[in-house]
Design an enzyme around this catalytic site. Structure first.
Site, PDB file in Angstrom:
ATOM      1  N   ARG A 103       0.841  -1.201   0.000  1.00  7.23           N
ATOM      2  CA  ARG A 103       0.000   0.000   0.000  1.00  7.23           C
ATOM      3  C   ARG A 103       0.872   1.245   0.000  1.00  7.23           C
ATOM      4  NH1 ARG A 103      -4.823   1.349  -1.520  1.00  7.23           N
ATOM      5  NH2 ARG A 103      -5.302  -0.807  -0.896  1.00  7.23           N
ATOM      6  N   SER A 340      -2.066  -3.897   8.813  1.00  8.39           N
ATOM      7  CA  SER A 340      -2.994  -4.984   8.547  1.00  8.39           C
ATOM      8  C   SER A 340      -3.379  -5.008   7.072  1.00  8.39           C
ATOM      9  CB  SER A 340      -4.220  -4.885   9.458  1.00  8.39           C
ATOM     10  OG  SER A 340      -4.951  -6.094   9.417  1.00  8.39           O
ATOM     11  N   HIS A 342      -5.323  -3.460   4.742  1.00  8.75           N
ATOM     12  CA  HIS A 342      -5.237  -2.363   3.783  1.00  8.75           C
ATOM     13  C   HIS A 342      -3.793  -2.031   3.481  1.00  8.75           C
ATOM     14  CE1 HIS A 342      -5.937   1.820   2.195  1.00  8.75           C
ATOM     15  NE2 HIS A 342      -6.863   1.134   1.540  1.00  8.75           N
ATOM     16  N   CYS A 343      -2.943  -2.093   4.491  1.00  9.91           N
ATOM     17  CA  CYS A 343      -1.521  -1.823   4.306  1.00  9.91           C
ATOM     18  C   CYS A 343      -0.857  -2.836   3.382  1.00  9.91           C
ATOM     19  CB  CYS A 343      -0.792  -1.848   5.647  1.00  9.91           C
ATOM     20  SG  CYS A 343      -1.451  -0.759   6.914  1.00  9.91           S
ATOM     21  N   MET A 344      -1.444  -4.031   3.270  1.00  3.03           N
ATOM     22  CA  MET A 344      -0.843  -5.144   2.528  1.00  3.03           C
ATOM     23  C   MET A 344      -1.403  -5.306   1.127  1.00  3.03           C
ATOM     24  SD  MET A 344      -0.846  -8.032   5.483  1.00  3.03           S
ATOM     25  CE  MET A 344       0.689  -8.381   6.356  1.00  3.03           C
TER      26      MET A 344
END
Length: 357
Positions: A103, A340, A342-344
């Site tokens: 992200r 988590s 969204h970051c991935m």
């Protein structure tokens, strides 16, 4: 493949803007977890949770999965099983990587009114030089080369998790992140507003002060406050007044209630509880949040932590996404790394790949 520089016509000049996450996707880009030191010995558990995330997304849309070496590729294939068995293809790409947070280090895609898709390549420096970043900073160039996309190269540091857009010209970010001197020293709020207008189509940039305690991103917006449609914002709140997050989240809530869209209309603001249980990791307090959900084609995947507020968070989010399956998955091991779902993930919008003409 053409590289556009800041002196060339901007994305805005050519009609490109960043679409909202709920717009149709062509694929989701992801990076397989690989470094046990960065996960403080939890890599095996992280990979199990991550594999379930990949499997879930591949029920709904293609996954383009970056793997950094032979061990990572073998592990991904073993945990995911028969890649041909998924409803949508999971394609593996061997690419040098430092970490999993695509992200932030990946490209930000843009699309024009005719459905042509391109991307913007921002610099990435691991949230102000906190970790290794040289390999991750090259991921947008790999994606552009793979897709044969003419694109824009920018000199500024910008992470995808630091910006939310509503698809109607409004962007939302935090001062605690974008105004840190370790990213773009000297850039002001007005400077950012101008750059995001020209590159991503953000005509009105709204600012909150800060994010969660001990968030190594310095308070990314995607860990606290998200658009769920053009007029609806869901924002994290802390139930315990003694919690260090409580005053920050309460201030954000109050400010959001006073904000308006480009036409002066107030947003619908929905409160989303933070997990009730304080989680500690190897470097102190962890920043678990339900706001780090990912929106895809027909689904929303929400991180869960085995917390008393897990069920309540899903109850809050489900009505906000009519027509989408809202799915809760465990992120208890993943949160040890500070982020988590969204970051991935990084969405590639549906559309025709731009040729530069």
């Amino acid at each position: 493949m053409r590289h556009f520089s800041p002196s060339d016509p901007t994305p805005r000049d050519l009609g490109f803007a960043m679409p909202p996450e709920w717009a149709a996707h062509a694929a989701t880009w992801m990076s397989w977890p690989a470094n046990d030191d960065l996960w403080f010995g939890h890599l095996a558990g992280v990979r199990e949770e991550y594999a379930e995330l990949v499997r879930t997304i591949a029920r709904f849309e293609p996954v383009e999965l970056l793997v950094r070496d032979e061990e990572s590729e073998a592990d991904a294939r073993k945990r995911l099983g028969d890649l041909a068995a998924f409803a949508f293809p999971v394609t593996l790409h061997r690419v040098p990587l430092d970490d999993v947070w695509v992200r932030d280090n990946g490209p930000i895609f843009v699309r024009d009114a005719g459905g042509r898709v391109s991307l913007v390549n921002w610099r990435f420096n691991a949230w102000g030089g906190k970790f290794e970043w040289q390999h991750d900073d090259r991921v947008p160039e790999y994606v552009a080369a793979h897709l044969r996309l003419p694109h824009w190269d920018r000199p500024e540091v910008l992470e995808g998790g630091g910006l939310e857009v509503n698809g109607a010209g409004v962007g939302l970010t935090t001062r605690s992140c974008l105004l840190t001197p370790t990213r773009n020293p000297g850039l002001t709020e007005l400077d950012y507003a101008g750059r995001l207008r020209e590159t991503l189509g953000v005509e009105k940039l709204l600012w909150l002060d800060g994010g969660l305690e001990n968030d190594h991103t310095d308070g990314h917006i995607d860990t606290i406050t998200r658009f769920t449609d053009e007029q609806t914002v869901v924002t994290s709140v802390a139930g315990d007044e003694a919690d260090a997050n409580h005053p920050v989240m309460a201030k954000n809530l109050a400010e959001l209630r006073g904000m308006t869209d480009r036409h002066g209309q107030p947003f619908r603001v929905v409160e989303l509880p933070l997990p009730a249980t304080r989680l500690e990791g190897a470097e102190g307090r962890l920043p678990p949040t339900y706001a780090n959900f990912y929106i895809g084609n027909g689904f929303v995947v929400v991180p869960l932590y085995g917390d008393p507020n897990d069920a309540r968070a899903l109850e809050v989010l489900r009505p906000l996404f009519p027509g989408r399956e809202v799915i809760g998955l465990s992120s208890r091991k993943i949160i040890e790394g500070g982020g988590s779902f969204h970051c991935m993930t990084q969405q590639q919008p549906a559309g025709t790949l731009w040729t530069g003409e």
